[in-house]
Design an enzyme around this catalytic site. Structure first.
Site, PDB file in Angstrom:
ATOM      1  N   GLY A 169     -22.589 -59.159  20.875  1.00 10.66           N
ATOM      2  CA  GLY A 169     -22.816 -59.569  19.493  1.00 10.66           C
ATOM      3  C   GLY A 169     -23.939 -60.585  19.353  1.00 10.66           C
ATOM      4  O   GLY A 169     -24.394 -60.855  18.248  1.00 10.66           O
ATOM      5  N   ARG A 196     -24.866 -49.634  28.741  1.00 12.09           N
ATOM      6  CA  ARG A 196     -26.190 -49.508  28.147  1.00 12.09           C
ATOM      7  C   ARG A 196     -26.066 -49.892  26.678  1.00 12.09           C
ATOM      8  O   ARG A 196     -24.974 -49.909  26.122  1.00 12.09           O
ATOM      9  CB  ARG A 196     -26.664 -48.056  28.235  1.00 12.09           C
ATOM     10  N   ALA A 197     -27.179 -50.183  26.058  1.00 12.30           N
ATOM     11  CA  ALA A 197     -27.158 -50.527  24.637  1.00 12.30           C
ATOM     12  C   ALA A 197     -26.672 -49.341  23.825  1.00 12.30           C
ATOM     13  O   ALA A 197     -27.075 -48.207  24.081  1.00 12.30           O
ATOM     14  CB  ALA A 197     -28.554 -50.907  24.173  1.00 12.30           C
ATOM     15  N   THR A 199     -25.786 -50.053  20.081  1.00 12.38           N
ATOM     16  CA  THR A 199     -26.464 -50.477  18.854  1.00 12.38           C
ATOM     17  C   THR A 199     -27.437 -51.622  19.132  1.00 12.38           C
ATOM     18  O   THR A 199     -28.143 -52.052  18.234  1.00 12.38           O
ATOM     19  CB  THR A 199     -25.436 -50.943  17.807  1.00 12.38           C
ATOM     20  N   GLY A 200     -27.467 -52.126  20.371  1.00 10.43           N
ATOM     21  CA  GLY A 200     -28.324 -53.268  20.687  1.00 10.43           C
ATOM     22  C   GLY A 200     -29.699 -52.864  21.166  1.00 10.43           C
ATOM     23  O   GLY A 200     -30.067 -51.682  21.170  1.00 10.43           O
ATOM     24  N   THR A 204     -26.850 -54.748  29.549  1.00 11.15           N
ATOM     25  CA  THR A 204     -27.158 -55.251  30.882  1.00 11.15           C
ATOM     26  C   THR A 204     -27.622 -54.126  31.805  1.00 11.15           C
ATOM     27  O   THR A 204     -28.528 -54.311  32.618  1.00 11.15           O
ATOM     28  CB  THR A 204     -25.939 -55.980  31.470  1.00 11.15           C
ATOM     29  N   ASP A 257     -14.864 -51.820  15.478  1.00 11.18           N
ATOM     30  CA  ASP A 257     -14.683 -52.701  16.604  1.00 11.18           C
ATOM     31  C   ASP A 257     -13.213 -53.123  16.618  1.00 11.18           C
ATOM     32  O   ASP A 257     -12.872 -54.253  16.335  1.00 11.18           O
ATOM     33  CB  ASP A 257     -15.606 -53.907  16.438  1.00 11.18           C
ATOM     34  N   SER A 265     -10.457 -51.788  26.607  1.00 14.95           N
ATOM     35  CA  SER A 265     -11.699 -51.309  27.181  1.00 14.95           C
ATOM     36  C   SER A 265     -12.236 -52.290  28.223  1.00 14.95           C
ATOM     37  O   SER A 265     -12.606 -51.913  29.348  1.00 14.95           O
ATOM     38  CB  SER A 265     -12.705 -51.111  26.043  1.00 14.95           C
ATOM     39  N   LYS A 289     -19.319 -60.739  16.759  1.00 16.37           N
ATOM     40  CA  LYS A 289     -18.038 -60.084  16.538  1.00 16.37           C
ATOM     41  C   LYS A 289     -16.950 -61.075  16.173  1.00 16.37           C
ATOM     42  O   LYS A 289     -15.934 -60.714  15.600  1.00 16.37           O
ATOM     43  CB  LYS A 289     -17.635 -59.313  17.793  1.00 16.37           C
TER      44      LYS A 289
END
Lengths: 507, 507
Positions: A169, A196-197, A199-200, A204, A257, A265, A289
Site C-alpha cells: 500500500g 509481482r506487481a 496494481t503497483g 519485490t 482487499d 494469504s 490499506k
C-alpha cells in the site's frame, strides 16, 4: 452420449457444445459434463460453453487443459454425460447465506479452486460472499491450512526459519532487498517468496528480477536457502499456496482487499516454507490499506493470533505509510536506491531506518540480538559490508551477476522533469497518483520506467526546482505518463494545485 | 502497441495475448484492452486472457464477437492499448460495500451486462453482492426500469393488456396453456412470454413448443397478439429484458433466488409488453420458493408496490404448492393433460381449479367479470369450447397444427411403473425428487420424457397398484431415471420409505 471430439487451441479447462447437443445431454451453459475417452479409459469433468455457430452438431470442442487429461485425438469419439453436482457449489451457497464453513468445507472449495474445477464466476461468488460476510478466525485458519495443504511445502532441517512480509500500500517499499541480506548475513535462514506487481509499479519479485532470475521451484528455494541463507524469488513459480493467485485474479477487478483472505494469504506462504519467526510490516496512512493506528493494531493482533494457531511467532511493525519509502518508484530506480544503501550511502533515511527496524525485530526474535539491540546489530551488519556481500551471494545463486553495482542499474533514457511552479513546501504527494504515472511510463514491465521524487512531503522547494522526474524506456510511454500526470497532478505545493499552473510547465 | 491479429473461432467477446505481451502493454489477465483496426477505424474493448503456449509473441487472438465489431482479417495489424477502467466495476464495488445504487448507477451496470462488457466473474460479484446486501424498493425499481430500457418494448394501441406470471417452484404447473386462451377468448389481449426450464422438467415455453414454434421477435409477438388476442412464446427470443437471461446464467450454479432480482425480472417483462393488469401466482409450500403464507403475503405486497411504481395493477394469488398441479410432469404429458381440460375432461381438479382461479382474477381486474364472478365466467368460457378454439388460433398463428388433440400428444414409449410396496396412504411426494427423475428421463429436451403420478399425496393405494410411471423417449434415459429414482425415493407410503423395500420392486 457419443460425440466427435474437436480439439480446441485454448489453454483452459472447458468444452464447447452446440446448444442443442447440450440440451440433449441435459445441460446448460455453465453446467459440468463428464467426458470419457472410451479407448484409453481416461475421464475428466469440464464446464460447458455453448454455441450455435462455432461448431456443428454432434461435435464437442475440447479445450487444451481438459484434453491434457483425456488424451483424445482430433476427430475421435468421446462420451459426454451430465456430471454430478460439484459439492463446492453448495458450500459456496452456504457461505452466500452467511454460514461459517468447517475445515473440510473450506478445504473442498480451495481444492476445487486449485484443480480448476470452479469457474471464475463461481470463485467470484465465493470471494464476494467471504468479503461481505467476513470470516471468523476459525475460518481464516481453515483457509490458511487449506491453502498450504493444496500446494508445495518446504521442510528445513535446521531452524529457526525467518520470514518477513509487507502488506503493501505504500510505494517504493524496496526494503526486502536490504532486510533479507541483513538477516541472512546474521546466520539466519530466510526463504523469501514475493509477489509481482498487480496494481503497483513493481513488486519485490519485479525488483529482484532486475538483478537475477526469480522463478524457482519450492525444491530449488530450499536448496538455495540452505546454501546461502536466503533467496528472493517470485512466489507464483514455487507452487506454494497456489490457490492464492487464483483468488487474487478474482479480487483484482474490484480491488477487493478482504481482511480474512489477506491474513490467510500471507500466513499460508509463511507456514508453507516452515517459518518459525515472522515480522509483518503494516504501513499505516491515508491511501494505504490501513488508515489509522487503531486499525493497524487490530490487524496486528489478528496476525499474531493466526500465527499462534499455526505455531509461528509473529511480530508486527506499524510503519509510516503516508509517504513513499526512499525517493524511487519503479524497478531499476528502486533497485539502484537499495543497492546504494547496501553500498553504504547512508541515505535515504526513510529507507535505511525502515529496513534496519524490520531486520532488527527479526534479529531480536531469533536470538541474534538482545532485546532493544536489533536495530544496531542490523546497522552493524549493513555497515560491515556483510549485507552487500550476502546479497551478491543471493544474486549469484539465483543466476544473476554478483558484481553488479548501483551505478550500473540506471533508469530509462526518456525523462521528463516536473519543476515547482512556485516556491513553498510540498504539502502533499498522492501515492496512488504517483503509482499510476509510473505504470503509465511502463513500470513494472519496462524496468527503466518510474518516478524519482526529489522533493518529498514536507520539503521546501524554490520555484523552478525539480519536484520529480518521470523516466521511461520508450518515448511514447513517457508521453503517456506525462499526459496521465497532467490529469492527476500528484503534487501539492503550499496549497496551490499544479493544475492551476500554465501548462507550459508540463511541456 | 501494434500486434498481428489471429482470429479465433470462439463465440465470445475477448482477446488472447501472450503473457509477456500483456505485461508489455501493461495489462494482466482479466484486464480490458482497447483494440483498434487502424485501416477501418473500428475499435472495441475486450477482456484479456493470457497464455504462454497457445500463441506466439506479437500475435493477439481475437474472439468472434469482438471481431464482429473490429472487422479484422486474420494476419493483419491491430493496435492494442490498455483500456480505461470500466465505471461499472467501481459501482459493483460500491454494492459490495453495501451501498444503495442510484438509477443511473444500476442502469450503467445493466447496460454493460447487456453489451457483454462485464465478464461473468464480474457479473457474479454484482449478483452475490445484491443477494447478500439485498435491494430496497427504489433499487428494485431502478433495476426493473434498466432491464426494460436495455431491451425491446412492445407498445399496443388498444388496452388493457393483461399478463400473468407464476414464480414457480411447483412441478407440473401447466396452467398457462389454459389461462391464456381463456383470457384471450374473453376479448382481452395477453402477450405471454415464458421461460424454458432451467432447473425444472419443462418451462411453459418448452410445453408450448410441443404445439407450435415459440421463438418470435417482439414485433411478431405484437402482431400475433393483435390478431388473435394472445400468444405463448419464449421470452428469450424476443430480446425483452435481455439482461435477465444473463443474470440468471450467473445465479444458476448456486440456485440463487434473490428476491429483488426476481421482482425486477418478473415485472420488467410485464412492463416491457405494456401490461396494465397482472396476476401473479405464488405457490406456497415446503420445497417451493415461498415456504409459508406470511412470506407469500410479504412477497405479494412487494409485487404490488413495484407494480404501483410502474403504473401496473397487480394482484397475487397464493396457491397450494405442496403437491404438483395435475398429475403430469414433462412436456408431452403436461400438454396432453392441459388439452384434456380444454377439451372438457373436467379433471384433474387441481389443474382445473387453479387455472380458473387465476384466469378469473384477471377477468375481474379487467372488467370482464364482476367482482367475485371471475371464476364462473372463466369456467363458462372453458365449458363453451371457446378457450380450446382460442388455443387452436394461437397454435395456428404461431405456426403449429391447430387440429391437434390430446390423444395425439403421447408420452415416450419407454416406461417404468413403480408400484406400491404395501397398502396405505401416500403421505409424501418429494417435488424436487420428481423433477430430478423427470430430467434424468430426458425432460424437457426429450418431449415424451416425464412422470405421471397415479397416486398423489393423500391418496389411498393398495399393495401392487401403480404410484407413478416414468416415461422416456430413449431406453438408456429410462434406465438412468430408474437408477436416479432408486436413489432418491420420491414417494412415502404410510411412513414406509420405498428404499426399505426389496429392490425387486424397482427392476
Amino acid at each position: 452420449m457419443k460425440f466427435t471430439a474437436r480439439l480446441m487451441d485454448i489453454d483452459k479447462n472447458g468444452v464447447l457444445m452446440h446448444r442443442s447437443d447440450a440440451r440433449t445431454v441435459g445441460v446448460l451453459e455453465g453446467d459440468r459434463v463428464r467426458l470419457l475417452n472410451v479407448v484409453l479409459g481416461e475421464s475428466a469433468t469440464a464446464i460447458v460453453d455453448t454455441t450455435t455457430t462455432m461448431l456443428e452438431k454432434g461435435c464437442v470442442g475440447i479445450f487444451h487443459r481438459t484434453n491434457a487429461r483425456l488424451q483424445l485425438k482430433d476427430g475421435t469419439g468421446v462420451e459426454v454425460r451430465e456430471a454430478e453436482r460439484l459439492a463446492s457449489l453448495d458450500l459456496i451457497r452456504k457461505k452466500l447465506d452467511g454460514a461459517r464453513l468447517s475445515k473440510d468445507e473450506v478445504l473442498a472449495i480451495v481444492k476445487d479452486t486449485v484443480d480448476d474445477n470452479l469457474s471464475s464466476m463461481e470463485m467470484a461468488t465465493y470471494i464476494a460472499a467471504s468479503y461481505i460476510h467476513g470470516m471468523d478466525m476459525d475460518e481464516v485458519e481453515h483457509l490458511t491450512r487449506a491453502m498450504v495443504d493444496t500446494g508445495e511445502r518446504i521442510q528445513f532441517v535446521t531452524h529457526p526459519i525467518v520470514d518477513k512480509h509487507s502488506i503493501g500500500g505504500v510505494p517504493g517499499n524496496k526494503i526486502t532487498l536490504i532486510v533479507v541480506p541483513v538477516i541472512a548475513a546474521a546466520g539466519l535462514r530466510i526463504p523469501k517468496t514475493s509477489s509481482r506487481a498487480i496494481t503497483g509499479a513493481g513488486g519485490t519479485a519485479d525488483l529482484m528480477e532486475v538483478l537475477a532470475p526469480v522463478e524457482f521451484s519450492a525444491g530449488e528455494v530450499k536448496r538455495m536457502t540452505e546454501k546461502v541463507g536466503g533467496v528472493i524469488v517470485w512466489g507464483g513459480a514455487t507452487n506454494i499456496a497456489p490457490a492464492d493467485d487464483k483468488f487474487i485474479m478474482v479480487e483484482y477487478p474490484f480491488r477487493i482487499d478482504a481482511r480474512g483472505q489477506m491474513l490467510a494469504s500471507v500466513m499460508a506462504k509463511k507456514f508453507a516454507v516452515g517459518a518459525d519467526v515472522v515480522v509483518i510490516d503494516i504501513p499505516v496512512g491515508r491511501n494505504t490499506k490501513v488508515i489509522d493506528v487503531q486499525e493497524g493494531r487490530k490487524l496486528a493482533r489478528q496476525f499474531m493470533e493466526l500465527g499462534e494457531r499455526l505455531g509461528i511467532r509473529v511480530e508486527c511493525a506499524l510503519t509510516y505509510g503516508e509517504s513513499l519509502v526512499g525517493h524511487a518508484i519503479g524497478p531499476n530506480l528502486e533497485v539502484q536506491e537499495a543497492l546504494q544503501v547496501l553500498e553504504g550511502a547512508g541515505k535515504p533515511t526513510s529507507l535505511l531506518q525502515k529496513s534496519m527496524a524490520i531486520a532488527g525485530i527479526a534479529l531480536e526474535m531469533s536470538g541474534k540480538a538482545a532485546q532493544g539491540q536489533g536495530y544496531s546489530v542490523a546497522e552493524e551488519i549493513l555497515r560491515s559490508g556483510k549485507a552487500l556481500e550476502k546479497l551478491r551471494q543471493i544474486i549469484e545463486i539465483q543466476g544473476g551477476n554478483p558484481r553488479i553495482t548501483s551505478a550500473e542499474v540506471t533508469p530509462g533514457q526518456h525523462r521528463f522533469v516536473v519543476n515547482a511552479p512556485l516556491s513553498g513546501y510540498v504539502v502533499d504527494l498522492n501515492n496512488r497518483a504517483l503509482i499510476t504515472i509510473a505504470r503509465a511510463a511502463g513500470a513494472p514491465h519496462d524496468r527503466g520506467a518510474g518516478i524519482y521524487i526529489h522533493a518529498k512531503k514536507g520539503s521546501r522547494v524554490n520555484q523552478g526546482e525539480p519536484i520529480f522526474t518521470i523516466y521511461a524506456d520508450r518515448n511514447w510511454r513517457l508521453q503517456n505518463a506525462v499526459e496521465v500526470g497532467r490529469q492527476l497532478m500528484p503534487v501539492l505545493v503550499e496549497g496551490m494545485l499544479l493544475d492551476r499552473v500554465p501548462s507550459t510547465h508540463w511541456v
